[in-house]
Structure formats: structure tokens, C-alpha cells
Design a protein around this motif. Structure first.
Motif, short mmCIF file in Angstrom:
data_model
loop_
_atom_site.label_atom_id
_atom_site.label_comp_id
_atom_site.label_asym_id
_atom_site.label_seq_id
_atom_site.Cartn_x
_atom_site.Cartn_y
_atom_site.Cartn_z
N LEU A 9 0.82 -1.21 0.00
CA LEU A 9 0.00 0.00 0.00
C LEU A 9 0.85 1.27 0.00
O LEU A 9 0.47 2.28 -0.57
CB LEU A 9 -0.95 0.01 1.20
CG LEU A 9 -2.08 -1.02 1.15
CD1 LEU A 9 -2.83 -1.06 2.48
CD2 LEU A 9 -3.03 -0.71 0.00
N ALA A 10 2.01 1.19 0.63
CA ALA A 10 2.91 2.35 0.68
C ALA A 10 3.85 2.41 -0.52
O ALA A 10 4.55 3.40 -0.72
CB ALA A 10 3.72 2.33 1.97
N ILE A 51 6.76 9.51 5.82
CA ILE A 51 8.22 9.31 5.86
C ILE A 51 8.77 9.20 4.45
O ILE A 51 9.78 9.83 4.10
CB ILE A 51 8.57 8.05 6.69
CG1 ILE A 51 8.23 8.26 8.15
CG2 ILE A 51 10.04 7.68 6.50
CD1 ILE A 51 8.21 6.98 8.97
N ARG A 52 8.11 8.41 3.63
CA ARG A 52 8.59 8.22 2.26
C ARG A 52 8.54 9.53 1.47
O ARG A 52 9.44 9.81 0.67
CB ARG A 52 7.79 7.12 1.56
CG ARG A 52 8.04 5.76 2.25
CD ARG A 52 7.57 4.59 1.46
NE ARG A 52 8.43 4.45 0.29
CZ ARG A 52 7.99 4.46 -0.96
NH1 ARG A 52 6.73 4.60 -1.24
NH2 ARG A 52 8.84 4.32 -1.95
N ARG A 53 7.54 10.33 1.72
CA ARG A 53 7.46 11.64 1.05
C ARG A 53 8.61 12.53 1.49
O ARG A 53 9.26 13.18 0.67
CB ARG A 53 6.11 12.31 1.35
CG ARG A 53 5.97 13.69 0.78
CD ARG A 53 5.93 13.71 -0.74
NE ARG A 53 5.71 15.08 -1.19
CZ ARG A 53 6.45 15.69 -2.10
NH1 ARG A 53 7.43 15.06 -2.71
NH2 ARG A 53 6.21 16.95 -2.43
N GLU A 63 15.70 15.16 10.45
CA GLU A 63 14.69 16.13 10.00
C GLU A 63 13.30 15.50 10.04
O GLU A 63 12.34 16.15 10.47
CB GLU A 63 15.02 16.61 8.58
CG GLU A 63 16.23 17.51 8.52
CD GLU A 63 16.71 17.78 7.10
OE1 GLU A 63 17.27 18.88 6.89
OE2 GLU A 63 16.55 16.92 6.21
N ILE A 64 13.21 14.27 9.61
CA ILE A 64 11.92 13.58 9.62
C ILE A 64 11.42 13.40 11.05
O ILE A 64 10.24 13.61 11.33
CB ILE A 64 12.00 12.22 8.89
CG1 ILE A 64 12.31 12.45 7.41
CG2 ILE A 64 10.70 11.43 9.07
CD1 ILE A 64 12.68 11.18 6.65
N ARG A 65 12.33 13.07 11.96
CA ARG A 65 11.93 12.94 13.37
C ARG A 65 11.35 14.26 13.88
O ARG A 65 10.36 14.27 14.60
CB ARG A 65 13.11 12.51 14.22
CG ARG A 65 13.44 11.04 14.10
CD ARG A 65 14.57 10.62 15.05
NE ARG A 65 14.93 9.26 14.78
CZ ARG A 65 15.89 8.88 13.91
NH1 ARG A 65 16.60 9.78 13.28
NH2 ARG A 65 16.13 7.60 13.70
N GLU A 66 12.00 15.36 13.53
CA GLU A 66 11.48 16.68 13.95
C GLU A 66 10.09 16.93 13.38
O GLU A 66 9.20 17.43 14.08
CB GLU A 66 12.43 17.79 13.49
CG GLU A 66 13.71 17.88 14.29
CD GLU A 66 14.55 19.07 13.86
OE1 GLU A 66 14.01 20.20 13.81
OE2 GLU A 66 15.75 18.87 13.57
N HIS A 151 18.47 10.97 -5.66
CA HIS A 151 17.16 10.60 -5.13
C HIS A 151 17.37 9.93 -3.79
O HIS A 151 18.23 9.08 -3.65
CB HIS A 151 16.45 9.64 -6.07
CG HIS A 151 16.22 10.23 -7.42
ND1 HIS A 151 15.30 11.21 -7.64
CD2 HIS A 151 16.84 10.03 -8.60
CE1 HIS A 151 15.34 11.56 -8.91
NE2 HIS A 151 16.26 10.88 -9.50
N GLY A 152 16.59 10.30 -2.81
CA GLY A 152 16.70 9.73 -1.48
C GLY A 152 16.34 8.27 -1.47
O GLY A 152 15.38 7.85 -2.08
N SER A 153 17.15 7.48 -0.82
CA SER A 153 16.81 6.07 -0.67
C SER A 153 17.43 5.57 0.62
O SER A 153 18.41 6.09 1.10
CB SER A 153 17.30 5.25 -1.85
OG SER A 153 18.70 5.27 -1.92
N ASP A 154 16.82 4.57 1.15
CA ASP A 154 17.32 3.98 2.37
C ASP A 154 17.67 2.52 2.16
O ASP A 154 18.71 2.06 2.53
CB ASP A 154 16.27 4.07 3.48
CG ASP A 154 16.13 5.49 4.00
OD1 ASP A 154 17.18 6.12 4.24
OD2 ASP A 154 15.01 5.96 4.15
#
Length: 159
Positions: A9-10, A51-53, A63-66, A151-154
Motif C-alpha cells: 500500500l505504501a 516518511i517516504r514523502r 529532519e523527519i523525526r522533527e 534521489h533519497g533512498s534507504d
């Protein structure tokens, strides 16, 4: 829902969901006592999409945590969020300038090549062998941003 459905779904691999859980960006799933399967709800899906956005915008985990913390306080002021985005924008501008400098350097190097020559006379190889490295070293724009990433990737190439 199980982890596979959440990931589907994500729009990401299952390993990405596990990774965000390990990084504590995504709340831990409830475990089924019978089979230890992870079970997720709508809240997990909404947060995973958020988070993915953020990752697609090259935001760091900090930054995402903030942003997640701010998101959990809907009545608080948003000046900290504005500041975070402004700082991130400055890092993006810095990275763009680095990439433009890299482009100019590569264009200059490319201009030294005459394809009709033998490799032993290649202007590019000659420059790389004899030219001192540039004063600048490729650097991350800030924090844990990674230099050279477009591009951001984890995990598994997903964001």
C-alpha cells in the motif's frame, strides 16, 4: 494488516518497513502472540507514506523525526517547521551549486578528448594523470545528507 500489505500500500519493499521500524521512524508493530507476525494499522500506513514523502525530498532521518514530532502536536506553532524547511532548502541549493561545479569540471575534461586518438594520447587520461585534484572535495550538503545522491533512498533503492 501484515507487513507485506503495508509495504504494498505504501509502495515500498518490506525491508524498508523493517528499516524504518529499526530506525524508530515508524512505531513498532503489534506482534501476534501465535506466530509473531507484525500487524499494522492505518496510522502506520499514514506515517510510512509521510516518511517516504520526506525521504523523496532528501530529508534526513533527524529532519523527519522533527517533522513527526511537530505533526504529533497539531496545536503548536509551525515556525520550527518553516525553519527546518528553509535550512533544508539552503542545503539543496548548496548541493546544486556543487553539482553545477562538477558539471563544469566534467565538461572541461570532456573537451580535452579527441576520439580519433589512441588511448595513450587521450587528453582526458592525461589530465587525470597529471592534474592536481580540485581544492574542493565532494561533501555532503549537511548532516547525514549524502553527496552524490540524486534521489533519497534507504533500502533496496526505495524512498
Amino acid at each position: 494488516m501484515k507487513i507485506g500489505e503495508l509495504a504494498r500500500l505504501a509502495g515500498c519493499p518490506v525491508e524498508t518497513v523493517r528499516y524504518y521500524e529499526r530506525e524508530q521512524l515508524l512505531p513498532a508493530a503489534i506482534r501476534d502472540q501465535n506466530n509473531n507476525y507484525r500487524h499494522y494499522d492505518k496510522r502506520h500506513l499514514e506515517q510510512l507514506v509521510f516518511i517516504r514523502r520526506c525521504r523523496s525530498l532528501e530529508m534526513t532521518h533527524d529532519e523527519i523525526r522533527e517533522l513527526l514530532a511537530a505533526r504529533s502536536q497539531p496545536d503548536a506553532g509551525c515556525s520550527a517547521i518553516d525553519g527546518l524547511i528553509q535550512a533544508h532548502l539552503e542545503h539543496v541549493r548548496t548541493r546544486m551549486a556543487e553539482l553545477q561545479a562538477l558539471e563544469a569540471e566534467l565538461n572541461d575534461l570532456r573537451g580535452r578528448c579527441d576520439a580519433a586518438r589512441a588511448t595513450r594520447h587521450c587528453g582526458i587520461l592525461h589530465e587525470l594523470d597529471h592534474q592536481a585534484p580540485p581544492a574542493r572535495e565532494p561533501t555532503a550538503a549537511h548532516g547525514s545528507h549524502v553527496a552524490g545522491r540524486l534521489h533519497g533512498s534507504d533500502v533496496s533503492g526505495s524512498v
